[in-house]
Design a protein around this motif. Structure first.
Motif, PDB file in Angstrom:
ATOM      1  N   CYS A   1     -58.014  -2.178 -12.536  1.00 26.22           N
ATOM      2  CA  CYS A   1     -59.225  -2.096 -13.362  1.00 26.22           C
ATOM      3  C   CYS A   1     -58.950  -1.352 -14.663  1.00 26.22           C
ATOM      4  CB  CYS A   1     -60.333  -1.400 -12.574  1.00 26.22           C
ATOM      5  SG  CYS A   1     -61.899  -1.294 -13.469  1.00 26.22           S
ATOM      6  N   ALA A   2     -58.148  -0.292 -14.588  1.00 20.68           N
ATOM      7  CA  ALA A   2     -57.838   0.502 -15.780  1.00 20.68           C
ATOM      8  C   ALA A   2     -57.130  -0.322 -16.844  1.00 20.68           C
ATOM      9  CB  ALA A   2     -56.974   1.702 -15.391  1.00 20.68           C
ATOM     10  N   THR A   3     -56.329  -1.284 -16.412  1.00 24.59           N
ATOM     11  CA  THR A   3     -55.603  -2.128 -17.361  1.00 24.59           C
ATOM     12  C   THR A   3     -56.563  -3.021 -18.138  1.00 24.59           C
ATOM     13  OG1 THR A   3     -53.688  -2.125 -15.893  1.00 24.59           O
ATOM     14  CG2 THR A   3     -53.742  -3.818 -17.606  1.00 24.59           C
TER      15      THR A   3
ATOM     16  N   ILE B   1     -59.739  -2.385 -18.718  1.00 26.62           N
ATOM     17  CA  ILE B   1     -60.502  -1.519 -19.625  1.00 26.62           C
ATOM     18  C   ILE B   1     -59.666  -1.157 -20.843  1.00 26.62           C
ATOM     19  CG2 ILE B   1     -61.580   0.755 -19.861  1.00 26.62           C
ATOM     20  CD1 ILE B   1     -62.330   0.532 -16.870  1.00 26.62           C
ATOM     21  N   PHE B   2     -58.397  -0.837 -20.603  1.00 25.49           N
ATOM     22  CA  PHE B   2     -57.492  -0.485 -21.698  1.00 25.49           C
ATOM     23  C   PHE B   2     -57.337  -1.649 -22.679  1.00 25.49           C
ATOM     24  CE2 PHE B   2     -53.047  -0.505 -23.305  1.00 25.49           C
ATOM     25  CZ  PHE B   2     -53.112   0.620 -24.115  1.00 25.49           C
ATOM     26  N   ALA B   3     -57.144  -2.850 -22.149  1.00 23.31           N
ATOM     27  CA  ALA B   3     -56.996  -4.033 -23.006  1.00 23.31           C
ATOM     28  C   ALA B   3     -58.257  -4.251 -23.839  1.00 23.31           C
ATOM     29  CB  ALA B   3     -56.691  -5.259 -22.159  1.00 23.31           C
ATOM     30  N   PHE B   4     -59.426  -4.052 -23.216  1.00 18.80           N
ATOM     31  CA  PHE B   4     -60.682  -4.216 -23.946  1.00 18.80           C
ATOM     32  C   PHE B   4     -60.799  -3.187 -25.070  1.00 18.80           C
ATOM     33  CE2 PHE B   4     -65.116  -2.859 -24.523  1.00 18.80           C
ATOM     34  CZ  PHE B   4     -65.690  -4.050 -24.949  1.00 18.80           C
ATOM     35  N   VAL B   5     -60.478  -1.933 -24.770  1.00 17.29           N
ATOM     36  CA  VAL B   5     -60.613  -0.861 -25.768  1.00 17.29           C
ATOM     37  C   VAL B   5     -59.704  -1.101 -26.963  1.00 17.29           C
ATOM     38  CG1 VAL B   5     -60.214   1.600 -26.201  1.00 17.29           C
ATOM     39  CG2 VAL B   5     -61.429   0.874 -24.136  1.00 17.29           C
ATOM     40  N   ILE B   6     -58.430  -1.426 -26.713  1.00 18.17           N
ATOM     41  CA  ILE B   6     -57.541  -1.640 -27.858  1.00 18.17           C
ATOM     42  C   ILE B   6     -57.863  -2.955 -28.564  1.00 18.17           C
ATOM     43  CG2 ILE B   6     -55.701  -0.174 -27.000  1.00 18.17           C
ATOM     44  CD1 ILE B   6     -54.139  -2.693 -26.283  1.00 18.17           C
TER      45      ILE B   6
ATOM     46  N   PRO C   1     -50.032   1.053 -19.856  1.00 14.91           N
ATOM     47  CA  PRO C   1     -50.583   0.769 -18.519  1.00 14.91           C
ATOM     48  C   PRO C   1     -49.640   1.098 -17.361  1.00 14.91           C
ATOM     49  CG  PRO C   1     -51.105  -1.014 -20.014  1.00 14.91           C
ATOM     50  CD  PRO C   1     -50.110  -0.145 -20.717  1.00 14.91           C
ATOM     51  N   THR C   2     -48.332   1.139 -17.637  1.00 13.57           N
ATOM     52  CA  THR C   2     -47.393   1.490 -16.561  1.00 13.57           C
ATOM     53  C   THR C   2     -47.552   2.946 -16.149  1.00 13.57           C
ATOM     54  OG1 THR C   2     -45.567   2.103 -18.069  1.00 13.57           O
ATOM     55  CG2 THR C   2     -45.734  -0.216 -17.405  1.00 13.57           C
ATOM     56  N   LEU C   3     -48.178   3.770 -16.988  1.00  5.79           N
ATOM     57  CA  LEU C   3     -48.381   5.182 -16.670  1.00  5.79           C
ATOM     58  C   LEU C   3     -49.349   5.363 -15.505  1.00  5.79           C
ATOM     59  CD1 LEU C   3     -48.599   6.672 -20.293  1.00  5.79           C
ATOM     60  CD2 LEU C   3     -46.612   6.600 -18.775  1.00  5.79           C
ATOM     61  N   TRP C   4     -50.233   4.382 -15.278  1.00  2.59           N
ATOM     62  CA  TRP C   4     -51.114   4.462 -14.113  1.00  2.59           C
ATOM     63  C   TRP C   4     -50.709   3.457 -13.024  1.00  2.59           C
ATOM     64  CZ3 TRP C   4     -53.676   3.696 -18.971  1.00  2.59           C
ATOM     65  CH2 TRP C   4     -53.939   2.366 -19.300  1.00  2.59           C
ATOM     66  N   GLY C   5     -49.450   3.050 -13.057  1.00  3.10           N
ATOM     67  CA  GLY C   5     -48.905   2.251 -11.970  1.00  3.10           C
ATOM     68  C   GLY C   5     -49.023   0.756 -12.126  1.00  3.10           C
ATOM     69  N   GLU C   6     -49.432   0.282 -13.312  1.00  2.00           N
ATOM     70  CA  GLU C   6     -49.511  -1.155 -13.536  1.00  2.00           C
ATOM     71  C   GLU C   6     -48.103  -1.733 -13.653  1.00  2.00           C
ATOM     72  OE1 GLU C   6     -50.772  -4.120 -13.024  1.00  2.00           O
ATOM     73  OE2 GLU C   6     -52.646  -3.463 -13.987  1.00  2.00           O
TER      74      GLU C   6
ATOM     75  N   ALA D   1     -48.932  -5.660 -17.490  1.00  2.00           N
ATOM     76  CA  ALA D   1     -49.207  -4.923 -18.727  1.00  2.00           C
ATOM     77  C   ALA D   1     -48.883  -5.765 -19.954  1.00  2.00           C
ATOM     78  CB  ALA D   1     -48.411  -3.626 -18.743  1.00  2.00           C
ATOM     79  N   PHE D   2     -47.724  -6.444 -19.918  1.00  2.00           N
ATOM     80  CA  PHE D   2     -47.320  -7.245 -21.082  1.00  2.00           C
ATOM     81  C   PHE D   2     -48.253  -8.433 -21.306  1.00  2.00           C
ATOM     82  CE2 PHE D   2     -44.853 -10.904 -22.726  1.00  2.00           C
ATOM     83  CZ  PHE D   2     -44.616 -10.423 -24.008  1.00  2.00           C
ATOM     84  N   PHE D   3     -48.504  -9.206 -20.261  1.00  2.00           N
ATOM     85  CA  PHE D   3     -49.289 -10.423 -20.453  1.00  2.00           C
ATOM     86  C   PHE D   3     -50.787 -10.156 -20.643  1.00  2.00           C
ATOM     87  CE2 PHE D   3     -45.478 -12.458 -18.627  1.00  2.00           C
ATOM     88  CZ  PHE D   3     -45.333 -13.495 -19.543  1.00  2.00           C
ATOM     89  N   ILE D   4     -51.297  -9.044 -20.131  1.00  2.00           N
ATOM     90  CA  ILE D   4     -52.728  -8.760 -20.262  1.00  2.00           C
ATOM     91  C   ILE D   4     -53.007  -7.900 -21.496  1.00  2.00           C
ATOM     92  CG2 ILE D   4     -54.733  -7.633 -19.190  1.00  2.00           C
ATOM     93  CD1 ILE D   4     -53.400  -8.293 -16.457  1.00  2.00           C
ATOM     94  N   SER D   5     -52.408  -6.700 -21.535  1.00  2.00           N
ATOM     95  CA  SER D   5     -52.723  -5.748 -22.606  1.00  2.00           C
ATOM     96  C   SER D   5     -52.123  -6.128 -23.952  1.00  2.00           C
ATOM     97  CB  SER D   5     -52.230  -4.349 -22.217  1.00  2.00           C
ATOM     98  OG  SER D   5     -52.825  -3.922 -21.025  1.00  2.00           O
TER      99      SER D   5
END
Length: 325
Positions: free
Chosen positions: A64-66, A68-73, A200-205, A210-214
């Motif tokens: 879920c955090a990934t 949210i992160f993608a949306f924010v950036i 995103p890898t910092l929270w275990g993604e 991380a690459f394809f989504i964020s």
């Protein structure tokens, strides 16, 4: 309204009428050869396939955090275009102190739609020669061309020839923009792809997610909603401010592009910092951001078209769809 304001409004209105007399009504698109740049086609096809895969991973695997992160950036990169390259630097619709200018340059670099100087040059050309062969994304050449096709083929000779008449000295005089332009090919991959993949890898993604989504999916989504301003916002909608031009009012585009879809208004009053007559925050998120910046003193001297000027223009040039008439 004070006498000086009345005079200024009158002069601006006369300028708008004079400009409108030179505008030609939409004409049938002429046949033009498509000088395709196949390298660009391959790159964009791969990016869009990667974005589709990223969206699939977002639905099936991502944390879920990934998302949210993608949306924010994604929103941040959008503001780098709307509040930064567009309203601040291209149209000089307001002024910004150094902290805000730095933030907007960072956001703009995340967006990867070229440097501010390059983006603003193309947009100033678009306004001066709107929907002609000198317009980089000429809407007369069809929806696909104005949306993405203009990036897949060589530019029409008129773009380079007439683009040389555009004054860019104000932006070249800005050391922050010169810095971004000089180091763009270092800063852009870092801001747009490397950091959005690493964080995103910092929270275990997983690195793949991380690459394809964020990175990829977020980037391609922001690209396409931005392109809607050139395509959909020049095709489907009302023309309350000037019925003789292509740009239209589109609340859907405005919602998707953080407030940039009130395009008929914007082409008539490009210096207006809100890019719309409407004060509806639901369709103009960039205004919320800029109002916050004004509150903390980082944004100032916001320019707006006066109510009297807008209504005069609506009455004489609009298509009758404005609620006042």
């Amino acid at each position: 309204m004070a006498p000086s304001q009345e005079m200024e409004t009158s002069l601006i209105y006369e300028s708008i009428l004079n400009k409108n007399e030179k505008l030609k009504p939409p004409r049938a698109s002429e046949k033009r050869e498509w000088d395709i740049v196949w390298r660009n086609v391959i790159i964009f096809v791969l990016l869009h396939l990667g974005a589709i895969y990223g969206f699939f991973l977002f639905l099936t695997q991502a944390k879920c955090a990934t998302g949210i992160f993608a949306f924010v950036i994604g929103v941040a990169s959008g503001l780098g275009i709307t509040a930064g390259a567009h309203r601040l630097w291209c149209h000089k619709a307001y002024k910004a102190k150094l902290p805000l200018r730095i933030i907007l340059v960072v956001f703009n670099t995340i967006a990867f739609q070229d440097s501010v100087i390059h983006w603003a040059r193309d947009h100033r050309v678009h306004h001066k020669f709107s929907d002609t062969d000198a317009d980089p994304h000429n809407a007369e050449r069809g929806f696909f061309f104005s949306h993405a096709g203009w990036l897949l083929m060589r530019k029409h000779p008129d773009i380079k020839a007439k683009g040389q008449s555009i004054d860019m000295s104000d932006l070249w005089a800005d050391p922050l923009l010169r810095f971004q332009k000089k180091y763009y090919m270092i800063l852009m991959p870092l801001a747009c792809f490397i950091l959005p993949t690493y964080i995103p890898t910092l929270w275990g993604e997983s690195l793949k997610n991380a690459f394809f989504i964020s990175a990829v999916c977020r980037y391609v989504y922001v690209l396409n909603v931005t392109w809607l301003i050139n395509s959909a916002a020049h095709k489907w909608g009302t023309k309350p401010y000037n019925k003789s031009i292509y740009p239209v009012e589109s609340k859907l585009v405005a919602f998707l592009v953080l407030g940039e879809g009130f395009h008929n208004f914007h082409h008539m009053f490009p210096w207006d910092s809100k890019t719309s007559e409407l004060g509806n925050y639901a369709f103009n998120f960039t205004n919320i951001f800029l109002d916050v910046m004004a509150k903390i003193g980082w944004g100032y001297d916001f320019r707006t078209a006066s109510r009297d000027l807008v209504l005069k223009t609506v009455k004489n040039l609009g298509d009758g769809s404005h609620p006042e008439f």
